[in-house]
Design an enzyme around this catalytic site. Structure first.
Site, mmCIF file in Angstrom:
data_model
loop_
_atom_site.group_PDB
_atom_site.id
_atom_site.type_symbol
_atom_site.label_atom_id
_atom_site.label_comp_id
_atom_site.label_asym_id
_atom_site.label_seq_id
_atom_site.Cartn_x
_atom_site.Cartn_y
_atom_site.Cartn_z
ATOM 1 N N ASP A 17 64.497 -4.064 54.695
ATOM 2 C CA ASP A 17 65.114 -5.384 54.857
ATOM 3 C C ASP A 17 64.832 -6.024 56.225
ATOM 4 O O ASP A 17 65.301 -5.543 57.251
ATOM 5 C CB ASP A 17 66.628 -5.281 54.700
ATOM 6 N N GLU A 48 65.311 -10.673 52.037
ATOM 7 C CA GLU A 48 66.499 -11.450 51.666
ATOM 8 C C GLU A 48 67.381 -11.798 52.861
ATOM 9 O O GLU A 48 68.234 -12.667 52.751
ATOM 10 C CB GLU A 48 67.317 -10.682 50.616
ATOM 11 N N ASN A 49 67.155 -11.143 54.017
ATOM 12 C CA ASN A 49 67.921 -11.430 55.228
ATOM 13 C C ASN A 49 67.076 -12.075 56.321
ATOM 14 O O ASN A 49 67.484 -12.131 57.479
ATOM 15 C CB ASN A 49 68.527 -10.144 55.802
ATOM 16 N N ASN A 76 70.966 -9.714 47.162
ATOM 17 C CA ASN A 76 72.176 -10.476 46.872
ATOM 18 C C ASN A 76 72.289 -11.763 47.701
ATOM 19 O O ASN A 76 73.083 -12.643 47.389
ATOM 20 C CB ASN A 76 73.427 -9.613 47.079
ATOM 21 N N HIS A 77 71.463 -11.894 48.754
ATOM 22 C CA HIS A 77 71.443 -13.129 49.547
ATOM 23 C C HIS A 77 70.257 -14.025 49.197
ATOM 24 O O HIS A 77 69.910 -14.933 49.967
ATOM 25 C CB HIS A 77 71.407 -12.806 51.043
ATOM 26 N N HIS A 156 68.129 -3.041 44.933
ATOM 27 C CA HIS A 156 68.961 -3.551 46.020
ATOM 28 C C HIS A 156 70.421 -3.291 45.642
ATOM 29 O O HIS A 156 71.055 -4.099 44.950
ATOM 30 C CB HIS A 156 68.690 -5.046 46.195
ATOM 31 N N HIS A 181 69.195 -2.729 50.929
ATOM 32 C CA HIS A 181 70.520 -3.368 51.036
ATOM 33 C C HIS A 181 71.434 -2.746 52.071
ATOM 34 O O HIS A 181 72.116 -3.482 52.795
ATOM 35 C CB HIS A 181 71.252 -3.399 49.691
ATOM 36 N N HIS A 183 70.673 -0.959 54.752
ATOM 37 C CA HIS A 183 70.084 -1.123 56.087
ATOM 38 C C HIS A 183 70.018 0.156 56.916
ATOM 39 O O HIS A 183 69.660 0.100 58.094
ATOM 40 C CB HIS A 183 70.833 -2.202 56.892
#
Length: 262
Positions: A17, A48-49, A76-77, A156, A181, A183
């Site tokens: 991530d 996604e981050n 999810n983001h 994720h 997810h 991290h």
């Protein structure tokens, strides 16, 4: 699972991530080193981050593609930055297959020489804030209907139990299941009994001394004093976490960790 051809090499570098500007910049600064050191055929990253912890922008997408990354997965983001909706169609970004969106796709087949690599993205459901469709059955359906030489799932998910269950469910049916997810890079990179490669979490690419990317004081005070302050990306030394997935001539998954000196 496809037969192996031992006169060939297939290595895929999967970056954990990417968190905020710190993660994007540190990856861009070191991607040539990673390519020269590990000599992957393809590079995939979870992004996604990438925009300060919440989604991705077109600018960041172009920077990552220009660096030589083949495909970006999300989580999810995915839609926290609405700009993605304007360019996801036809892009090299895949969103989770089970997030019920009508934009983009949950998987993509990448062609490398004469080989086809199927990459899927799915969200876990345990302890997640939203309702998602069943990732187990949706991934299985794609694996059964598509034609490809290799297959990889970015799962994720929040819990190690759901990730491990997915690996057992797909063992022998997919080449690799990698978790994202949480991290934090886990110590369970392994080959399952029927040949599927697995790790519960690749880890994060971004700040070292935050709390999974966020300024540590914000998160500590949230836990201790129930303070409600918006997240900010942590400052200081940065890190890259990744795995090297080797499918030919041998089959193995190796952890990679690179960090900036304090």
């Amino acid at each position: 699972m496809p037969l192996l051809f031992y006169n060939r090499t297939m290595k895929i570098l999967f970056i954990g991530d990417i968190y905020g500007e710190a993660g994007v910049n540190y990856l861009l600064e070191n991607i040539s080193y990673l390519r020269q050191t590990y000599q992957p055929n393809l590079i995939i990253a979870n992004a996604e981050n990438a925009k300060e912890g919440r989604g991705i922008t077109l600018k960041i997408y172009k920077e990552l593609m220009k660096s030589g990354i083949s495909l970006l997965t999300m989580g999810n983001h995915t839609w926290k930055n609405k700009e993605l909706e304007t360019f996801i169609e036809g892009s090299n970004v895949i969103r989770p297959i089970n997030d019920r969106s009508n934009k983009g796709n949950g998987y993509k087949i990448i062609k490398y020489n004469d080989k086809k690599i199927l990459v899927l993205n799915a969200l876990g459901r345990a302890f997640m804030a939203e309702e998602y469709d069943n990732p187990f059955l949706m991934v299985k359906e794609v694996l059964e209907k598509e034609t490809y030489d290799y297959s990889i799932l970015d799962f994720h998910a929040e819990t190690t139990s759901e990730k491990v269950a997915m690996a057992h469910f797909l063992d022998g049916k997919i080449d690799a299941v990698v978790g994202t997810h949480t991290h934090i890079q886990t110590n369970d990179n392994m080959k399952y009994p029927k040949g599927t490669l697995y790790i519960s979490d690749i880890g994060m690419t971004g700040p070292m001394w935050g709390v999974i990317g966020v300024d540590k004081d914000i998160i500590v005070n949230r836990f201790v004093y129930a303070e409600s302050v918006p997240n900010q990306v942590a400052k200081g030394p940065r890190q890259i976490n990744a795995v090297l997935i080797t499918l030919e001539p041998t089959r193995k998954i190796e952890k990679i960790h690179l960090e900036e000196m304090s």
